[in-house]
Design a protein around this motif. Structure first.
Motif, mmCIF file in Angstrom:
data_model
loop_
_atom_site.group_PDB
_atom_site.id
_atom_site.type_symbol
_atom_site.label_atom_id
_atom_site.label_comp_id
_atom_site.label_asym_id
_atom_site.label_seq_id
_atom_site.Cartn_x
_atom_site.Cartn_y
_atom_site.Cartn_z
ATOM 1 N N LEU A 253 0.822 -1.211 0.000
ATOM 2 C CA LEU A 253 0.000 0.000 0.000
ATOM 3 C C LEU A 253 0.854 1.258 0.000
ATOM 4 O O LEU A 253 0.576 2.225 -0.719
ATOM 5 C CB LEU A 253 -0.927 0.003 1.215
ATOM 6 N N ARG A 254 1.913 1.249 0.801
ATOM 7 C CA ARG A 254 2.793 2.430 0.878
ATOM 8 C C ARG A 254 3.436 2.712 -0.476
ATOM 9 O O ARG A 254 3.473 3.860 -0.928
ATOM 10 C CB ARG A 254 3.880 2.216 1.937
ATOM 11 N N LEU A 255 3.934 1.675 -1.135
ATOM 12 C CA LEU A 255 4.585 1.886 -2.426
ATOM 13 C C LEU A 255 3.572 2.309 -3.493
ATOM 14 O O LEU A 255 3.899 3.082 -4.391
ATOM 15 C CB LEU A 255 5.309 0.611 -2.867
ATOM 16 N N THR A 256 2.356 1.810 -3.375
ATOM 17 C CA THR A 256 1.307 2.246 -4.290
ATOM 18 C C THR A 256 1.038 3.730 -4.125
ATOM 19 O O THR A 256 0.912 4.476 -5.106
ATOM 20 C CB THR A 256 0.021 1.445 -4.038
ATOM 21 N N GLU A 257 0.995 4.177 -2.880
ATOM 22 C CA GLU A 257 0.755 5.594 -2.613
ATOM 23 C C GLU A 257 1.918 6.468 -3.085
ATOM 24 O O GLU A 257 1.729 7.636 -3.438
ATOM 25 C CB GLU A 257 0.506 5.800 -1.122
ATOM 26 N N LEU A 258 3.125 5.889 -3.133
ATOM 27 C CA LEU A 258 4.280 6.635 -3.634
ATOM 28 C C LEU A 258 4.264 6.743 -5.156
ATOM 29 O O LEU A 258 5.020 7.533 -5.726
ATOM 30 C CB LEU A 258 5.581 5.949 -3.186
ATOM 31 N N GLY A 259 3.442 5.929 -5.795
ATOM 32 C CA GLY A 259 3.283 6.031 -7.239
ATOM 33 C C GLY A 259 4.374 5.381 -8.064
ATOM 34 O O GLY A 259 4.573 5.752 -9.225
ATOM 35 N N ILE A 260 5.073 4.381 -7.487
ATOM 36 C CA ILE A 260 6.130 3.730 -8.267
ATOM 37 C C ILE A 260 5.521 2.900 -9.396
ATOM 38 O O ILE A 260 4.353 2.528 -9.353
ATOM 39 C CB ILE A 260 7.048 2.858 -7.382
ATOM 40 N N TYR A 261 6.342 2.582 -10.376
ATOM 41 C CA TYR A 261 5.867 1.867 -11.563
ATOM 42 C C TYR A 261 5.403 0.461 -11.205
ATOM 43 O O TYR A 261 4.380 -0.015 -11.727
ATOM 44 C CB TYR A 261 6.986 1.810 -12.604
ATOM 45 N N GLY A 262 6.168 -0.238 -10.354
ATOM 46 C CA GLY A 262 5.783 -1.604 -10.029
ATOM 47 C C GLY A 262 6.642 -2.207 -8.943
ATOM 48 O O GLY A 262 7.566 -1.569 -8.432
ATOM 49 N N PHE A 263 6.318 -3.450 -8.571
ATOM 50 C CA PHE A 263 7.124 -4.178 -7.588
ATOM 51 C C PHE A 263 6.997 -5.672 -7.826
ATOM 52 O O PHE A 263 6.038 -6.153 -8.428
ATOM 53 C CB PHE A 263 6.717 -3.828 -6.149
ATOM 54 N N THR A 264 8.005 -6.402 -7.358
ATOM 55 C CA THR A 264 7.953 -7.863 -7.378
ATOM 56 C C THR A 264 7.544 -8.354 -5.996
ATOM 57 O O THR A 264 7.825 -7.709 -4.983
ATOM 58 C CB THR A 264 9.307 -8.492 -7.766
ATOM 59 N N THR A 265 6.887 -9.498 -5.978
ATOM 60 C CA THR A 265 6.419 -10.054 -4.717
ATOM 61 C C THR A 265 6.397 -11.573 -4.779
ATOM 62 O O THR A 265 6.173 -12.160 -5.843
ATOM 63 C CB THR A 265 5.013 -9.530 -4.370
ATOM 64 N N ASP A 266 6.639 -12.195 -3.631
ATOM 65 C CA ASP A 266 6.501 -13.642 -3.512
ATOM 66 C C ASP A 266 5.045 -14.056 -3.386
ATOM 67 O O ASP A 266 4.729 -15.248 -3.461
ATOM 68 C CB ASP A 266 7.267 -14.141 -2.277
ATOM 69 N N TYR A 267 4.164 -13.070 -3.167
ATOM 70 C CA TYR A 267 2.752 -13.350 -2.905
ATOM 71 C C TYR A 267 1.852 -12.549 -3.841
ATOM 72 O O TYR A 267 1.258 -11.534 -3.430
ATOM 73 C CB TYR A 267 2.409 -13.009 -1.452
ATOM 74 N N PRO A 268 1.683 -12.977 -5.084
ATOM 75 C CA PRO A 268 0.769 -12.256 -5.980
ATOM 76 C C PRO A 268 -0.669 -12.265 -5.477
ATOM 77 O O PRO A 268 -1.453 -11.377 -5.822
ATOM 78 C CB PRO A 268 0.909 -12.994 -7.307
ATOM 79 N N ASP A 269 -1.021 -13.267 -4.650
ATOM 80 C CA ASP A 269 -2.368 -13.284 -4.099
ATOM 81 C C ASP A 269 -2.586 -12.111 -3.143
ATOM 82 O O ASP A 269 -3.641 -11.475 -3.141
ATOM 83 C CB ASP A 269 -2.641 -14.619 -3.390
ATOM 84 N N ARG A 270 -1.574 -11.806 -2.327
ATOM 85 C CA ARG A 270 -1.681 -10.664 -1.419
ATOM 86 C C ARG A 270 -1.763 -9.356 -2.205
ATOM 87 O O ARG A 270 -2.557 -8.460 -1.871
ATOM 88 C CB ARG A 270 -0.480 -10.617 -0.477
#
Length: 277
Positions: A253-270
């Motif tokens: 949520l924090r990175l979404t609010e910062l407006g970054i292009y994207g992120f990688t995650t081990d949990y695509p479901d989350r």
């Protein structure tokens, strides 16, 4: 929810849910609306491009070629760059429960070839009417381990580009590396191919870019490096950020609010739940 939704990339497929860098992980990750799959590649002794994070066997998640349990020393001694792929493929890397990922489902799995991942993922996506993903392909290399765990950058890159070209996937691949030399070679060999410089240290961004000699398509920092100053610099350069590896919903949520292009995650479901994808 902010209007901007970052692109989500399944880290090593979906390491939190299935054994990392295996076909089950890549196929399972497609069931969430991800933008792409992140994976790592190394070379075998017979020049095959193998999907693996380490150029050896991680004793925590892999068994030996005869099904034997490995010590840390024996696992590291199994140098994939010195082993033929036929022998590498015999090593199970999915049945041992991963101590850091209790939600991960254990099941038999091996280290696949990059070409095999490309084919299996597209077949599965088309069969299930799912979007075809992009691929973030990381080349694992350092100057200190040239010709020990991998060839020098030009030869390493050439082997990977050959697989990408044979699959006709140049328009769906971004090349990632911590090694400036790999991205420099890519810039010379295929200028149009997107590149991403991975960062995990405290070296100033300006010094990284000076060493690289050009501005990559994307910047891939450890998400903990995203200070206000770092974000300001990237914004000034119009340099999109794809941060790694973001697993906690609060951080997503924090990175979404910062407006970054994207992120990688081990949990695509989350990520799908947090971003309401």
């Amino acid at each position: 929810m902010p209007a901007h939704r970052p692109h989500v990339y399944g880290h090593r497929g979906c390491r939190g849910l299935r054994p990392e860098n295996t076909l089950p992980a890549f196929l399972h990750a497609l069931h969430w609306p991800i933008s792409g799959l992140e994976l790592d590649v190394v070379l075998s002794a017979d020049g095959q491009v193998v999907v693996s994070h380490e150029p050896w066997l991680n004793h925590l998640v892999c068994l030996g070629p005869d099904g034997e349990q490995l010590t840390p020393e024996r696992g590291r001694a199994f140098n994939l760059y010195q082993e033929p792929y036929e022998r590498i493929r015999r090593c199970d890397c999915g049945q041992l429960p991963h101590p850091a990922f209790p939600e991960q489902q254990s099941l038999p799995a091996y280290k696949p070839l990059l070409s095999e991942v490309f084919a299996a993922v597209d077949d599965y996506a088309q069969l299930h009417c799912l979007p075809l993903p992009r691929y973030s392909v990381e080349l694992k290399s350092t100057a200190a381990t040239d010709e020990l765990f991998h060839p020098k950058p030009a030869a390493f890159l050439d082997a990977v580009l050959t697989v990408i070209s044979q699959a006709d996937f140049s328009n769906r691949v971004t090349l990632l590396s911590f090694d400036h030399r790999v991205l420099q070679e890519a810039r010379q060999a295929v200028p149009a191919l997107p590149t991403c410089l991975l960062i995990e240290d405290q070296l100033p961004l300006a010094e990284h870019l000076e060493q690289l000699g050009f501005q990559p398509t994307f910047l891939g920092p450890d998400f903990t490096l995203l200070t206000d100053e770092f974000l300001r610099l990237c914004s000034g350069l119009n340099l999109p950020i794809i941060a790694w590896t973001v697993n906690e919903p609060s951080d997503m949520l924090r990175l979404t609010e910062l407006g970054i292009y994207g992120f990688t995650t081990d949990y695509p479901d989350r990520a799908a739940a947090v971003l309401r994808l």
